[in-house]
Design an enzyme around this catalytic site. Sequence first.
Site, PDB file in Angstrom:
ATOM      1  N   LEU A 247     -11.738 -28.055   1.533  1.00 41.31           N
ATOM      2  CA  LEU A 247     -10.459 -28.027   2.240  1.00 41.31           C
ATOM      3  C   LEU A 247     -10.102 -29.437   2.678  1.00 41.31           C
ATOM      4  CD1 LEU A 247     -10.812 -24.919   4.622  1.00 41.31           C
ATOM      5  CD2 LEU A 247      -9.619 -25.030   2.427  1.00 41.31           C
TER       6      LEU A 247
ATOM      7  N   ASP B 271     -31.926 -36.604  15.120  1.00 37.79           N
ATOM      8  CA  ASP B 271     -31.151 -35.682  14.287  1.00 37.79           C
ATOM      9  C   ASP B 271     -31.762 -34.288  14.290  1.00 37.79           C
ATOM     10  OD1 ASP B 271     -29.688 -37.929  13.670  1.00 37.79           O
ATOM     11  OD2 ASP B 271     -30.162 -37.929  11.538  1.00 37.79           O
TER      12      ASP B 271
END
Length: 354
Positions: A62, A156
Amino acid sequence: MAPLDGLRVLDLTMWRPGPYTTQLLAQLGADVLKVEPPGGEPMRMFQGHFDLLNRRKRSIVLDLKSDEGRERCLELAKDAEVFVEGFRPGVADRLGVGDAVLRARNPRLVYCSISGYGADGPLAQVPGHDVNYRAYAATLPPDAVSPSLEELPVADMAAATMAAFAITAACLKARTTGEGDRIDLGMADVLAHWTSTVPEATRPQPVEPAAPAPHVTGPVPGYGVYATKDGLKITLGVVSEERLWAATCRALGLDEAAGVPFAERLGRVAELDAGVAAAIARLTRDEAMERLSAAGAPVAPLLTGAEMLDLDHFRARGVLDAGPVRTSAHPPLPGGPVAGLDEHRGQGWRHLTD
């Protein structure tokens, strides 16, 4: 059936923390729909890394900068239970997919934002990567050197695991009450909270400045730990970003290297990183921080535990008392008393009004 069968997760994240978060959910049965930009997530350039972080997901492309792409994203979010994004604070709002817009259409939605330093606070807009978050959170030892490509990215992975936990908890509440939530998770917050759970006397203590050891080159130029003139250290977190490399070079007077593209930098790692290290070695830590911060470079000082505890950013975000998970509808409880041994003998479960 898996524990999270039927949980619908719309995943707009890239690189490592967000994808690992949603993979943890997918491996417990969640239906994760990964939204990628035109051309795909940049991590696909490193296919081995990408594959390990994106199993059991589905993918659609998208363009959120187009009306059509944004409307399709809003349509999918209306039927989702979880929405996860990893943009820098403010970007999701500018793209039209921020928390207020999505939760107005879907009040049950659990909206999770994962960023380096969280959505607010003095460091919110500072760029960075794993090594920077570890430095601010005092999880790097005084003798730290630049990490290798194989070193585990602790910030992370810790943040991703914490995010999966927070999302699951918020979904449990949303399914009970019909009220969703917004989770604001800073990667540095998670490590800072970890550091705060270690008694101060057992944390690494400041050391007297000594003659700097030879610089250890990191995986790419401008990523790693760098000694300053006063015997202290800073970290830089440049990876592939052209703008962050250029900002770093301009701040350090390395204008001739500022335009070197990432592919070429990978072939000149030792040479270019040595130039960065030499320029930083001519500055004190304060001077280096001032120059690099002003230029918008991903820089962080290597702090001690005491310096971390005194940092205004973590104090402003309440990390040290209430923990690293910040939510809007159901804020975490602050720290409370510690029970004495067998203090609650004979008591049963608390009532919900307690």
